[in-house]
Design a protein around this motif. Sequence first.
Motif, PDB file in Angstrom:
ATOM      1  N   LEU A 190      42.236  42.181  35.979  1.00 18.84           N
ATOM      2  CA  LEU A 190      41.183  42.819  35.214  1.00 18.84           C
ATOM      3  C   LEU A 190      41.021  42.135  33.873  1.00 18.84           C
ATOM      4  O   LEU A 190      41.996  41.709  33.252  1.00 18.84           O
ATOM      5  CB  LEU A 190      41.577  44.289  35.005  1.00 18.84           C
ATOM      6  N   ALA A 191      39.782  42.014  33.411  1.00 21.05           N
ATOM      7  CA  ALA A 191      39.500  41.481  32.081  1.00 21.05           C
ATOM      8  C   ALA A 191      38.538  42.428  31.385  1.00 21.05           C
ATOM      9  O   ALA A 191      37.550  42.869  31.968  1.00 21.05           O
ATOM     10  CB  ALA A 191      38.895  40.082  32.167  1.00 21.05           C
ATOM     11  N   GLY A 192      38.849  42.759  30.129  1.00 16.66           N
ATOM     12  CA  GLY A 192      37.995  43.690  29.393  1.00 16.66           C
ATOM     13  C   GLY A 192      38.349  45.123  29.719  1.00 16.66           C
ATOM     14  O   GLY A 192      39.426  45.442  30.214  1.00 16.66           O
ATOM     15  N   ALA A 435      32.607  37.325  37.835  1.00 20.22           N
ATOM     16  CA  ALA A 435      33.818  37.943  37.286  1.00 20.22           C
ATOM     17  C   ALA A 435      33.977  37.716  35.791  1.00 20.22           C
ATOM     18  O   ALA A 435      34.918  38.249  35.192  1.00 20.22           O
ATOM     19  CB  ALA A 435      35.055  37.394  38.004  1.00 20.22           C
ATOM     20  N   ASP A 436      33.116  36.942  35.167  1.00 22.10           N
ATOM     21  CA  ASP A 436      33.332  36.495  33.790  1.00 22.10           C
ATOM     22  C   ASP A 436      33.298  37.659  32.796  1.00 22.10           C
ATOM     23  O   ASP A 436      32.336  38.430  32.749  1.00 22.10           O
ATOM     24  CB  ASP A 436      32.260  35.471  33.406  1.00 22.10           C
ATOM     25  N   TYR A 437      34.356  37.762  32.016  1.00 22.30           N
ATOM     26  CA  TYR A 437      34.376  38.635  30.843  1.00 22.30           C
ATOM     27  C   TYR A 437      34.758  37.763  29.651  1.00 22.30           C
ATOM     28  O   TYR A 437      35.760  37.052  29.721  1.00 22.30           O
ATOM     29  CB  TYR A 437      35.389  39.781  30.990  1.00 22.30           C
ATOM     30  N   PRO A 441      29.760  40.440  32.348  1.00 25.74           N
ATOM     31  CA  PRO A 441      30.580  41.551  32.849  1.00 25.74           C
ATOM     32  C   PRO A 441      29.754  42.625  33.558  1.00 25.74           C
ATOM     33  O   PRO A 441      28.525  42.616  33.544  1.00 25.74           O
ATOM     34  CB  PRO A 441      31.184  42.111  31.554  1.00 25.74           C
ATOM     35  N   PHE A 442      30.487  43.556  34.146  1.00 26.27           N
ATOM     36  CA  PHE A 442      29.899  44.678  34.874  1.00 26.27           C
ATOM     37  C   PHE A 442      29.953  45.941  34.012  1.00 26.27           C
ATOM     38  O   PHE A 442      30.894  46.143  33.236  1.00 26.27           O
ATOM     39  CB  PHE A 442      30.666  44.938  36.169  1.00 26.27           C
ATOM     40  N   ALA A 443      28.957  46.784  34.174  1.00 23.54           N
ATOM     41  CA  ALA A 443      28.964  48.104  33.550  1.00 23.54           C
ATOM     42  C   ALA A 443      29.880  49.023  34.354  1.00 23.54           C
ATOM     43  O   ALA A 443      29.737  49.132  35.571  1.00 23.54           O
ATOM     44  CB  ALA A 443      27.553  48.683  33.506  1.00 23.54           C
ATOM     45  N   VAL A 452      32.423  47.494  29.467  1.00 19.57           N
ATOM     46  CA  VAL A 452      32.117  46.344  30.317  1.00 19.57           C
ATOM     47  C   VAL A 452      33.430  45.718  30.773  1.00 19.57           C
ATOM     48  O   VAL A 452      34.375  45.602  30.010  1.00 19.57           O
ATOM     49  CB  VAL A 452      31.244  45.306  29.589  1.00 19.57           C
ATOM     50  N   VAL A 453      33.465  45.330  32.043  1.00 22.52           N
ATOM     51  CA  VAL A 453      34.692  44.852  32.674  1.00 22.52           C
ATOM     52  C   VAL A 453      34.369  43.619  33.514  1.00 22.52           C
ATOM     53  O   VAL A 453      33.303  43.528  34.127  1.00 22.52           O
ATOM     54  CB  VAL A 453      35.313  45.942  33.572  1.00 22.52           C
ATOM     55  N   GLY A 454      35.296  42.682  33.516  1.00 24.72           N
ATOM     56  CA  GLY A 454      35.186  41.525  34.389  1.00 24.72           C
ATOM     57  C   GLY A 454      36.498  41.288  35.098  1.00 24.72           C
ATOM     58  O   GLY A 454      37.340  42.178  35.204  1.00 24.72           O
ATOM     59  N   GLY A 455      36.696  40.071  35.555  1.00 22.50           N
ATOM     60  CA  GLY A 455      37.912  39.731  36.288  1.00 22.50           C
ATOM     61  C   GLY A 455      37.645  39.655  37.778  1.00 22.50           C
ATOM     62  O   GLY A 455      36.660  40.196  38.292  1.00 22.50           O
ATOM     63  N   THR A 456      38.543  38.969  38.477  1.00 19.24           N
ATOM     64  CA  THR A 456      38.394  38.905  39.929  1.00 19.24           C
ATOM     65  C   THR A 456      38.592  40.278  40.566  1.00 19.24           C
ATOM     66  O   THR A 456      38.284  40.457  41.739  1.00 19.24           O
ATOM     67  CB  THR A 456      39.376  37.876  40.526  1.00 19.24           C
ATOM     68  N   SER A 457      39.060  41.242  39.779  1.00 20.50           N
ATOM     69  CA  SER A 457      39.101  42.638  40.225  1.00 20.50           C
ATOM     70  C   SER A 457      37.716  43.165  40.548  1.00 20.50           C
ATOM     71  O   SER A 457      37.584  44.110  41.327  1.00 20.50           O
ATOM     72  CB  SER A 457      39.692  43.524  39.126  1.00 20.50           C
ATOM     73  N   ALA A 458      36.680  42.604  39.924  1.00 20.82           N
ATOM     74  CA  ALA A 458      35.313  43.013  40.240  1.00 20.82           C
ATOM     75  C   ALA A 458      34.771  42.241  41.432  1.00 20.82           C
ATOM     76  O   ALA A 458      33.948  42.755  42.196  1.00 20.82           O
ATOM     77  CB  ALA A 458      34.413  42.805  39.020  1.00 20.82           C
ATOM     78  N   ALA A 459      35.233  40.994  41.598  1.00 22.86           N
ATOM     79  CA  ALA A 459      34.733  40.166  42.691  1.00 22.86           C
ATOM     80  C   ALA A 459      35.233  40.646  44.054  1.00 22.86           C
ATOM     81  O   ALA A 459      34.490  40.635  45.041  1.00 22.86           O
ATOM     82  CB  ALA A 459      35.138  38.707  42.464  1.00 22.86           C
TER      83      ALA A 459
END
Length: 794
Positions: A190-192, A435-437, A441-443, A452-459
Amino acid sequence: MTTAALITAGLAAGASAYAAPSPDAGTARTALAQNLAPALGRSQALGAVPDTQRLSVAVSLKLRDSAALDQLITAVSTPGSADYGHYLTPTQFNARFAPARADVDRVTAYLRAQGLTVTAVSPNAQVIDASGPSSVVEAAFGTQEVNYYDAALARHFYANTGTPTLPADVASVVQGVSGLDNHTVLHPELAGGTATPNATPSGFGPSQYDAAYRLNQLGADGTGQTVALWEFDGYKAADLTTYNSQFGLTGPTASTVSVDGANYDSRPGDGQVEVELDSEIVRGVAPKATQLVYEAPNSDQGEIDMAAKIVSDNRASVISISWGGCERDTTSSVRTAVDNSFRQAAAQGISIYSASGDDGSRDCAGSSTKAVDYPASSPYDTGVGGTTLTLNGGAYGSERAWSDSGGGVSTVYAKPSWQTGSGTMRSVPDVSSNADYPGSPFAVYTTGGWTVVGGTSAAAPLWSGFSALYNQKATAAGKARLGEANPALYRIASGSGYAAAFHDITAGANQDYSTATGYDPVTGVGSPIADGLTNALLNGSTGGGGGNTVTVTNPGGKSGTVGTATSLQIAAADSTSGQTLSYSATGLPPGLSIGATSGLISGTPTTAGGYSVTVTVKDGTGAAGSASFTWTITGTGGGGGGCTAPGQKLGNPGFETGTASPWSASTGVVDNSTDEAPHAGSWKAWLNGYGSTHSDTLSQAVAVPAGCGATFTFYLHIDTAETSGTTAYDKLTVKAGGTTLATYSNLNAATGYVQKSFDLSSFAGQTVTVAFAGSEDSSLQTSFVIDDAALTVS
């Protein structure tokens, strides 16, 4: 220096040596290979674990006929095989491959005889859980438990100082013992997500990522499918409800499945953001899919038991994993135990997607050595890397590798037969997506607010959601679900349909690896073009009736002119000679058609615009292939000489003059307040948003030159306070002359702006009024914000 030597040296330097208990002299014992925590070589021994400290272990048993299982896994994934798509049930798997009942009884009898309490046997008979005081555990496994300090990770842990042993007859059926150390703690990829939550969302919402990857083109919503979320923390149902309400998503409520007594939902910990991110992304892609949130203790035993439970339950066709750890720091006993359940998943037709990590090519904390993340590196799941996604008018624009995307080469797994790329070892990731944070990022709604969150956790959950959509389409078509995804994904990526199924990402790098044409160990084979990939999986690269394969040559982007005849011959080939091929196409420019038996597209285009064309070719056995490409048609111009007055024709298209003119607008519509952000500049048109009965209008008359094609575009942002996700209370109608182009409502609310586009070429030679009309009911505001409009002729 060997691991054993490093451990011996560490003991000599940091503490007195600890002798393992002496087994009975008359009992021959066998060592269980490679069950030492790799971190011992860099850690300081502090002292023996107290004899009374209670420890829990997971004893993993060997599968029966392991070679036959591998053959079956290959067969169910290979088009043309008699077993292709014929997945096993857990009962069938257990009957053929699970440890024998006598072996389970032999091991449990030994554990109990040593004074351990057997707490559980997994339904697939692969794992026996037991617990007892440290002194009893030490005697049972012939080793010593010692406390350590790992300075690189700044954490204390306990571990066995020597390789565990068992009586030879017991060891012959045991794969490994986990829980003798507690060094490995899995972390979210996770990022962010740590900033103070906001009241309103920002970042990508479902409409953006669904459009970018064309997930919204599948005509599926996940109905009838189930996704298992692999978690070591909990969530708040209210947070998920708020996310769903904000984006108008409805579907089955997520439910928790406890593993080893874990259930964090009453008091989630630091991993709450991860769990809610996973659920919300899956919901955004496949809103009607059922979500089962499996929650386990964050330990080796918890991970092993969760894997065994998910495949034994067999309730899900997709597993989404966003937790992982350094492959090098994961003992072989843990990897083998989890992999055996992953092999069962492959035999049962369950797809697994794992985040590849957010530390680039150096996944081990405190180390500069190249390393990948586990379980993404397992050859039985699909590792998902990260990208930076850029939109173009609400659609896919471009992608490059996210610099923190986990990727590289495994040090423990050989390269599988289906994997492309160089080298002899497995490399990860296999695929990728945004995945970029903080770049893209994703809401996410979590801990009571938006962040807002990114990371391969979102991918990983995005790809898991895609699999749910695909399985829904496959079921409706009478075909098998995807199952182990990698063989099919790499087969498509190696064929002529690659460009129609994946975005090949060729820009960017992580610390040690760069992107490249085709496969690379940063972004894998690329990110999904969901409709093209689905067509390839359904109709082509996974075969068809009789195991045939139809290959369609992609002609690439085409262009033409209104009023000028054109033709294009589609080329296709069948894997079996003598087959009669039939051709069909969707999305052709008006005026063009395809010959059903010849594959010749011909005709005279009548309407300017950009068109997404998919050609499908079938043979007599039902096997099919497809190719997708764009076809751009431009206007004829007066008398066929081309458009004599091209360009953008609207006045004050971005409202930056600070007045409405030459627009006609209701009072207050053209606005520069900070309550609603513009798409660009300082001004925008804000219709409604009063929270009471109200109507607003905005319109402009514009001349479309004769002989030209015309495209009307604008950026639209909708936010709402309406709480119902099913009723359209407030509406925006868009018209050109007397033609209604679109109607939007509070149900279309989403973060950010989305560009809308309409073909107005039919108005060539006329003056047409483009108009927006917003209406709001008596309560709860909905704002329709418009900016950067254009009417472009060509």
